[in-house]
Motif scaffolding. Structure first.
Motif, PDB file in Angstrom:
ATOM      1  N   ALA A  74     -26.704 -31.042  51.045  1.00 47.38           N
ATOM      2  CA  ALA A  74     -26.999 -30.518  52.380  1.00 47.38           C
ATOM      3  C   ALA A  74     -27.241 -29.559  52.692  1.00 47.38           C
ATOM      4  O   ALA A  74     -27.930 -28.895  53.897  1.00 47.38           O
ATOM      5  N   ARG A  75     -26.631 -28.306  51.816  1.00 56.58           N
ATOM      6  CA  ARG A  75     -27.017 -26.716  52.331  1.00 56.58           C
ATOM      7  C   ARG A  75     -28.395 -26.312  51.798  1.00 56.58           C
ATOM      8  O   ARG A  75     -28.946 -25.543  52.508  1.00 56.58           O
ATOM      9  N   VAL A  76     -28.591 -26.941  50.301  1.00 60.02           N
ATOM     10  CA  VAL A  76     -29.866 -26.159  49.723  1.00 60.02           C
ATOM     11  C   VAL A  76     -30.898 -27.088  49.303  1.00 60.02           C
ATOM     12  O   VAL A  76     -31.778 -26.677  48.656  1.00 60.02           O
ATOM     13  N   GLY A  77     -30.548 -28.302  49.693  1.00 57.02           N
ATOM     14  CA  GLY A  77     -31.734 -29.336  49.220  1.00 57.02           C
ATOM     15  C   GLY A  77     -31.586 -29.883  47.770  1.00 57.02           C
ATOM     16  O   GLY A  77     -30.165 -29.945  47.350  1.00 57.02           O
ATOM     17  N   TYR A 126     -22.562 -29.393  33.606  1.00 62.30           N
ATOM     18  CA  TYR A 126     -23.844 -29.467  34.617  1.00 62.30           C
ATOM     19  C   TYR A 126     -24.304 -28.319  34.717  1.00 62.30           C
ATOM     20  O   TYR A 126     -23.877 -27.483  35.340  1.00 62.30           O
ATOM     21  N   ASN A 127     -25.289 -28.011  33.888  1.00 59.83           N
ATOM     22  CA  ASN A 127     -26.164 -26.933  33.850  1.00 59.83           C
ATOM     23  C   ASN A 127     -27.351 -26.800  34.791  1.00 59.83           C
ATOM     24  O   ASN A 127     -28.113 -27.714  34.639  1.00 59.83           O
ATOM     25  N   PRO A 128     -27.575 -25.867  35.602  1.00 60.83           N
ATOM     26  CA  PRO A 128     -28.750 -25.756  36.405  1.00 60.83           C
ATOM     27  C   PRO A 128     -29.916 -25.690  35.584  1.00 60.83           C
ATOM     28  O   PRO A 128     -30.159 -24.894  34.695  1.00 60.83           O
ATOM     29  N   LYS A 181     -30.541 -22.303  39.584  1.00 58.81           N
ATOM     30  CA  LYS A 181     -29.484 -21.609  39.362  1.00 58.81           C
ATOM     31  C   LYS A 181     -29.249 -20.691  40.632  1.00 58.81           C
ATOM     32  O   LYS A 181     -28.201 -20.581  41.027  1.00 58.81           O
ATOM     33  N   LYS A 182     -30.560 -20.258  41.391  1.00 56.60           N
ATOM     34  CA  LYS A 182     -30.203 -19.582  42.664  1.00 56.60           C
ATOM     35  C   LYS A 182     -29.296 -20.216  43.593  1.00 56.60           C
ATOM     36  O   LYS A 182     -28.611 -19.859  44.352  1.00 56.60           O
ATOM     37  N   ASN A 183     -29.893 -21.710  43.618  1.00 58.03           N
ATOM     38  CA  ASN A 183     -29.239 -22.456  44.719  1.00 58.03           C
ATOM     39  C   ASN A 183     -27.738 -22.584  44.451  1.00 58.03           C
ATOM     40  O   ASN A 183     -26.791 -22.526  45.246  1.00 58.03           O
ATOM     41  N   LEU A 208     -24.757 -21.428  46.720  1.00 59.19           N
ATOM     42  CA  LEU A 208     -23.692 -22.359  47.261  1.00 59.19           C
ATOM     43  C   LEU A 208     -22.233 -21.476  47.014  1.00 59.19           C
ATOM     44  O   LEU A 208     -21.245 -21.845  47.719  1.00 59.19           O
ATOM     45  N   LEU A 209     -22.030 -20.955  45.792  1.00 58.79           N
ATOM     46  CA  LEU A 209     -20.699 -20.305  45.425  1.00 58.79           C
ATOM     47  C   LEU A 209     -20.750 -19.149  46.468  1.00 58.79           C
ATOM     48  O   LEU A 209     -19.249 -18.976  46.626  1.00 58.79           O
TER      49      LEU A 209
END
Length: 279
Positions: A229-232, A254-256, A262-264, A268-269
């Protein structure tokens, strides 16, 4: 010592390590350490001749019941018992109970060390029992859920809000059911797992249809997509690992997939807002 008679070699070695006196056998006229063949046979409730042939490699594969009795007679540890079954039947013993669904402090520290990579530990029936902060932020706020709510099968089939963030829901649902079938069988089907199946059969026609398909799969590796919901859209490469010593647990990481992903995750973090879900 013949490498062709691995089972016999193992049995002979383990009986040689036992303390005859502590097991109630006389120590008189005993030339070698450990138990005699007839003493092991007595403890296992098998004939001395049959046991002798087994050590000599002259017998076929013993039944599971006999192997269990031999394991008790030889006072084998859990790992030794498993090795005995692998030598005799080329498979591990069937589990009669599942170890507690808990993780060690070392494993939790490993989860926490993966600061930017979501990861959790789940049971064979797909209930999340340990996780890191990244998993809470990117996947779901497990800390705010009850044990029952942290079951991924319930999330997939009984929670419309979770379903909405999975762009490949049909593929995910099929995969989860097929993997759950294989993992629960491997770890030993429990009353809790049977109750979960009955619950989902009653609650979800989709689960019921997939369960009737009889498909099986392993978790392995792959890529999952979630619509956060926040970053798509976020792509996550996943890998699943068995937790040694506990067949009821597995570690999922789960590795981006890309630099954008990774930026998303980093974003979120920073926001520390828990929204979303992935399988």
């Amino acid at each position: 010592m013949s490498e062709k008679n691995l089972l016999g070699n193992f049995l002979k070695d383990r009986r040689s390590r036992l303390d005859a006196a502590s097991l109630g056998f006389s120590m008189t006229r005993r030339r070698t350490p450990g138990l005699r063949r007839e003493e092991v046979a007595l403890r296992a409730n098998v004939s001395t001749t049959w046991y002798t042939w087994l050590e000599q490699g002259r017998e076929g594969a013993p039944s599971s019941d006999v192997l269990e009795r031999l394991a008790r007679a030889l006072a084998l540890s859990d790992v030794e018992r498993e090795y005995l079954f692998l030598l005799a039947q080329n498979r591990p013993p069937q589990l009669h109970h599942q170890p507690p669904a808990t993780v060690s402090a070392q494993l939790q520290r490993l989860l926490d060390a993966m600061e930017n990579i979501p990861a959790f530990v789940k049971t064979a029936d797909w209930t999340v029992v340990a996780w890191n902060r990244a998993a809470s932020v990117v996947l779901a706020d497990y800390a705010e859920m009850t044990y029952e709510e942290r079951n991924i099968l319930r999330m997939v089939f009984c929670c419309p809000s979770k379903r909405a963030v999975m762009p490949e829901w049909e593929k995910v649902a099929s995969f989860v059911v097929a993997t759950f079938r294989a993992e629960s069988a491997r770890a030993g089907m429990t009353d809790a797992s049977r109750a979960l199946i009955e619950e989902l059969n009653a609650a979800s026609p989709e689960f019921k249809a997939l369960w009737l398909d009889q498909n099986v799969s392993h978790h392995g590796e792959g890529t999952k997509r979630i619509n956060h919901a926040r970053v798509g859209l976020i792509h996550l490469d996943y890998s699943s690992f068995a937790v040694e010593g506990n067949p009821n647990l597995s570690l999922v990481i789960y590795n981006p997939s890309t630099e954008i992903d990774k930026k998303n995750v980093h974003a979120l973090l920073r926001l520390s807002t828990v929204v979303g879900f992935a399988v």
